[in-house]
Design an enzyme around this catalytic site. Structure first.
Site, PDB file in Angstrom:
ATOM      1  N   ASP A  44       0.851  -1.200   0.000  1.00  0.00           N
ATOM      2  CA  ASP A  44       0.000   0.000   0.000  1.00  0.00           C
ATOM      3  C   ASP A  44       0.882   1.245   0.000  1.00  0.00           C
ATOM      4  O   ASP A  44       0.672   2.181  -0.776  1.00  0.00           O
ATOM      5  CB  ASP A  44      -0.893   0.048   1.249  1.00  0.00           C
ATOM      6  N   THR A 138      -7.310  -4.527  -0.166  1.00  0.00           N
ATOM      7  CA  THR A 138      -6.154  -5.068   0.579  1.00  0.00           C
ATOM      8  C   THR A 138      -6.452  -6.466   1.139  1.00  0.00           C
ATOM      9  O   THR A 138      -5.563  -7.330   1.160  1.00  0.00           O
ATOM     10  CB  THR A 138      -5.766  -4.104   1.725  1.00  0.00           C
TER      11      THR A 138
END
Ligand code: AMP
Ligand code: MG
Length: 341
Positions: A44, A138
Site C-alpha cells: 500500500d 487489501t
C-alpha cells in the site's frame, strides 16, 4: 501509445506500482494495522509513494486525495517494514532511474522521501486533484485474490482521466490488465506488455435481469450480502450468477462486459463511501457506455473531499439494467433516512 500527458505519466507509474505489489504479494505479505484497525501492507505504502512521486514530478501544482498517509506509515509499520517500503520503492524506480539518473540521484529514497511522497499534495486546494487508492482490496491482496491500483484525476470535482491496474484480472494471454480513460474513451491493454496497442472496451448490451451477471464485494464487512440478495430477488433474478470480487476490478468487469452490474450496500449504518474507492471505476464504466449512481439514483458527487458524503451506496451497471435495479433497490431497502443505511 498514450496521447495525454496524464496517461504518459500515470500508465508507467501504475505498471511500476503493480510490479511492486506483485513482488510484495509473493514475498512479504505480513499486514500491519492502521489506527482505525484496517490492514495495511508494504505494498500500500510503496505503491502510493511511486504514484505520488510521479505526480509530484510532472504535475507539481495538483492536489492529491490518497488513502494512505505518512503518519500511519511511521506509526503502523515497524522499522523493518518501513525499510522494506524504502527498498521496494527503490527497486520500483530502477527503470525510471536509468532514464532519469539525475532525478534519481537528486532525491535518494529514504524514509523521509517516502513520507514526503505519501503526503504530497494532501490538504491542498487546487482545481486538479488526484484520487488515489494505491491498493484497493487489501483483504483480497492478502488472501491471494483480486486487488486494484486505482488513480483518477478530478477537474473541479469531476473525473476526467482515470487509470487502474488489475494485476490479477485474468485474460486469454495470462493475468493482469490495465484499464484507462483518455479523451472520453475507455481502453484496455495487457498490464505487462507495454508495446501492446490499447483496445476500446464497452459494457454488455444484456437487458434481461434474469441473465445478468452481478458483482459484489467478497467481504461481508464491506458490503451487506443479505441486502444484495433481497435486491436481486426484487429484480426477479434469483437465478443470476453472483460473482464476488475485490477492489475496483468490479468496475473494470462491468466496463468491459464481463458482468452486467456491481452493487454496493455498506453493512455499516451511516458509513459513506470513499472517493478513492470509486472515482476511477465510475469514470471507466461511464466512458464504456454504462451508468453509475448511488442507491437512490443520484449521480456520485466527487466534489466533497475524501468521502462521498452526499451519496449512499453504489450501483454501476451496463445502463440497460439501471432503472430495473433502482426499482429493485426501492423495493428492497428502506428509503434514505428511514432506518439506517
Ligand atoms: P472491496 O474490495 O470491494 O471489498 O472494497 C474495499 C474497500 O472497502 C476498501 O478500500 C475500504 O475503503 C472499503 N470499506 C471499508 N470498510 C467499509 C464498510 N464498512 N462499508 C463499505 N466499504 C468499506
Ligand atoms: Mg480501497
Amino acid at each position: 501509445m498514450a496521447d495525454s500527458p496524464e496517461a504518459r505519466v500515470l500508465l508507467p507509474a501504475l505498471r511500476a506500482a503493480a510490479r511492486l505489489a506483485r513482488r510484495v504479494q509473493q514475498t512479504l505479505v505480513t499486514p500491519a494495522h492502521k489506527a482505525g484497525q484496517e490492514p495495511v501492507t508494504v505494498a500500500d505504502y510503496g505503491s502510493q509513494a511511486l504514484l505520488c512521486r510521479a505526480i509530484q514530478q510532472h504535475f507539481p501544482q495538483d492536489a492529491v486525495i490518497a488513502e494512505e498517509r505518512a503518519s500511519d506509515f511511521l506509526s503502523a509499520l515497524p522499522p523493518e517494514g518501513r525499510q522494506q517500503v524504502v527498498r521496494a520503492v527503490t527497486q520500483g524506480l530502477v527503470p525510471a532511474a536509468t532514464q532519469r539518473l539525475a532525478d534519481a540521484l537528486a532525491r535518494p529514497v529514504d524514509e523521509e522521501a517516502v513520507c514526503a511522497w505519501l503526503d504530497f499534495g494532501r490538504d491542498r486546494q487546487a482545481p486538479r486533484a488526484w484520487a488515489i487508492d494505491p491498493l484497493d482490496g487489501t483483504l483480497g491482496f492478502l488472501a491471494g485474490r483480486r486487488y486494484t491500483v486505482a488513480v483518477a484525476l478530478l477537474l473541479e470535482g469531476a473525473p476526467v482521466f482515470c487509470a487502474m491496474a488489475c494485476p490479477a484480472y485474468p485474460h486469454p494471454g495470462g493475468q493482469g490488465l490495465l484499464f484507462y480513460v483518455e479523451a472520453g474513451r475507455a481502453l484496455m491493454c495487457p498490464l505487462e506488455d507495454e508495446s501492446a496497442a490499447p483496445t476500446p472496451i464497452h459494457v454488455s448490451a444484456a437487458d434481461d435481469p434474469a441473465q445478468a451477471r452481478a458483482l459484489e464485494s467478497v467481504e461481508a464487512v464491506h458490503t451487506d450480502h443479505a441486502a444484495f440478495q433481497r435486491i436481486r430477488a426484487a429484480l426477479g433474478a434469483d437465478e443470476q450468477q453472483v460473482i464476488r470480487m475485490d477492489g475496483q476490478d468490479k468496475y473494470a468487469a462491468v466496463a468491459c462486459g464481463d458482468a452486467e452490474y456491481y452493487l454496493r450496500v455498506s453493512p455499516t449504518p451511516g458509513r459513506r463511501e470513499k472517493l478513492w474507492d470509486h472515482a476511477a471505476g465510475a469514470l471507466l464504466v461511464t466512458a464504456a457506455g454504462g451508468r453509475v449512481t448511488d442507491l437512490d439514483g443520484r449521480p456520485l458527487d466527487f466534489s466533497a473531499g475524501a468521502t462521498l458524503a452526499r451519496n449512499r451506496g453504489i450501483i454501476a451497471s451496463n445502463g440497460a439494467l439501471h432503472e430495473p435495479l433502482l426499482a429493485a433497490v426501492r423495493h428492497a431497502l428502506p428509503p434514505l433516512g428511514a432506518g439506517g443505511i
